[in-house]
Write an enzyme that holds these catalytic residues in place. Structure first.
Site, PDB file in Angstrom:
ATOM      1  N   GLY A   1      11.579 -14.453  12.869  1.00 41.68           N
ATOM      2  CA  GLY A   1      10.621 -13.328  12.654  1.00 41.68           C
ATOM      3  C   GLY A   1       9.912 -13.361  13.862  1.00 41.68           C
ATOM      4  O   GLY A   1      10.261 -13.139  15.274  1.00 41.68           O
ATOM      5  N   GLY A   2       8.362 -13.167  13.950  1.00 41.87           N
ATOM      6  CA  GLY A   2       7.701 -13.036  15.017  1.00 41.87           C
ATOM      7  C   GLY A   2       7.618 -11.604  15.511  1.00 41.87           C
ATOM      8  O   GLY A   2       7.717 -11.443  16.815  1.00 41.87           O
ATOM      9  N   HIS A   3       7.500 -10.810  14.479  1.00 35.82           N
ATOM     10  CA  HIS A   3       7.386  -9.259  14.694  1.00 35.82           C
ATOM     11  C   HIS A   3       7.207  -8.443  13.663  1.00 35.82           C
ATOM     12  O   HIS A   3       6.833  -9.104  12.491  1.00 35.82           O
ATOM     13  CB  HIS A   3       8.786  -8.801  15.226  1.00 35.82           C
ATOM     14  CG  HIS A   3      10.083  -8.939  14.208  1.00 35.82           C
ATOM     15  ND1 HIS A   3      10.888  -9.815  14.219  1.00 35.82           N
ATOM     16  CD2 HIS A   3      10.177  -8.058  13.051  1.00 35.82           C
ATOM     17  CE1 HIS A   3      11.425  -9.657  13.215  1.00 35.82           C
ATOM     18  NE2 HIS A   3      11.202  -8.570  12.521  1.00 35.82           N
ATOM     19  N   ALA A   4       6.798  -7.320  13.916  1.00 32.57           N
ATOM     20  CA  ALA A   4       6.377  -6.085  12.855  1.00 32.57           C
ATOM     21  C   ALA A   4       7.423  -5.110  12.918  1.00 32.57           C
ATOM     22  O   ALA A   4       8.058  -4.858  13.792  1.00 32.57           O
ATOM     23  CB  ALA A   4       4.878  -5.917  12.903  1.00 32.57           C
TER      24      ALA A   4
ATOM     25  N   ARG B   1       5.115 -10.832  10.363  1.00 30.96           N
ATOM     26  CA  ARG B   1       5.912 -11.758   9.706  1.00 30.96           C
ATOM     27  C   ARG B   1       6.533 -13.041  10.687  1.00 30.96           C
ATOM     28  O   ARG B   1       7.131 -12.674  11.707  1.00 30.96           O
ATOM     29  CB  ARG B   1       6.794 -11.312   8.794  1.00 30.96           C
ATOM     30  CG  ARG B   1       8.102 -11.188   9.055  1.00 30.96           C
ATOM     31  CD  ARG B   1       8.360  -9.868  10.303  1.00 30.96           C
ATOM     32  NE  ARG B   1       7.753  -8.831   9.627  1.00 30.96           N
ATOM     33  CZ  ARG B   1       8.489  -7.792   8.830  1.00 30.96           C
ATOM     34  NH1 ARG B   1       9.638  -7.927   8.352  1.00 30.96           N
ATOM     35  NH2 ARG B   1       7.857  -6.733   8.505  1.00 30.96           N
TER      36      ARG B   1
END
Length: 289
Positions: free
Chosen positions: A204-207, A252
């Site tokens: 994840g580590g993004h939107a 997230r």
């Protein structure tokens, strides 16, 4: 056998875990209207034993292995599925069954039509009559339904929620089904799944700006931390009949993957790199924070 074939799917290898995705028309020859997965199949059981008049399918062994037996009324052919990046495309009008499930196997099925009991042929005798009398089947395209748009600047973690999905419990194994605009409030345009995630890694580590998602722990468990720039919330997913609905504009992170876990994601849009926000500072700036 009559256009039944194995389709090689993308396998994106990553030290944090592998990812396979598929979308029409790049990887499958139909629009996805329904997705379901079969799990907890006892040893020695056989699933399927039916044909469809109109529905096409793509069957994938996300975890473990099993055999798919295809019968066109004249001959049979067995396809052994044991790779997460291969799918068996079955056109309409083929009798099929699934057997020889390995321990903890997980079968993912993408279907071209919503559930329609009239489309099923459940008697082999009726199927043989169908194959001798049926003319070419014409697949009617389904009109896409527009989803409800939200302003990603204004969305919060309270707009995300865990959805209880149907768990069809059967002696031969359980099935959970998701259909467009039924269990999820969007049309499924892309499906992807994470697997072989090493212990201690996170994803994840993004939107996303416009993408809606339903995230399911189809196997094992993991944690998802949702962040709207002001508040955070951690949710543990560990049941294949629950899905986390995530709206646009939410950062997230996914971590604490259990051994052998599979993260299944149903997405509202096809892949578009411009839809990703990968820098947290950019994310808070877009959210006007």
């Amino acid at each position: 056998m009559g256009n039944v074939k194995i389709i090689e799917l993308p396998k994106i290898q990553d030290p944090r875990g592998n990812l396979t995705f598929l979308q029409n028309p790049d990887h499958l020859p139909f629009e996805v209207e329904r997705v379901y997965w079969i799990y907890d199949v006892p040893g020695g059981e056989t699933r399927g034993g039916h044909a469809f008049k109109k529905q096409e399918e793509l069957i994938i062994a996300i975890s473990g292995s099993f055999d798919v037996v295809i019968d066109d009324g004249k001959k049979k052919e067995v396809f052994h599925l044991n790779r997460s990046y291969e799918g068996l495309h079955i056109p309409a009008g083929k009798w099929r069954s699934m057997e020889n499930f390995s321990t903890n196997s997980l079968a993912l099925v993408l279907a071209s039509t919503p559930f329609d009991k009239e489309d099923y042929i459940r008697s082999y005798e009726s199927y043989l009559k169908f194959t001798t009398s049926a003319k070419e089947q014409q697949i009617v395209a389904h009109t896409a339904i527009n989803k409800v748009f939200v302003d990603m600047v204004k969305t919060t973690i309270n707009d995300c929620k865990v959805l209880e999905l149907d768990k069809n419990h059967r002696d031969k194994g359980n099935i959970t089904v998701v259909e467009n605009k039924s269990q999820v409030p969007f049309d499924i345009n892309r499906v992807y799944y994470l697997y072989d995630v090493p212990g201690g890694e996170d994803r994840g580590g993004h939107a996303h700006k416009d993408l809606y998602q339903l995230i399911i722990a189809a196997g094992g468990s993991f944690d998802i931390t949702l962040d709207d720039g002001v508040n955070k919330k951690k949710i543990t997913l560990n049941r294949p009949y629950q899905g986390l609905y995530v709206v646009p504009g939410i950062w997230r992170d996914i971590d604490n993957f259990s051994s052998g876990s599979t993260c299944l994601v149903l997405a509202s849009e096809k892949y578009d790199e411009n839809d990703y926000i990968r820098d947290y500072n950019d994310f808070t700036e877009i959210k006007n924070l």
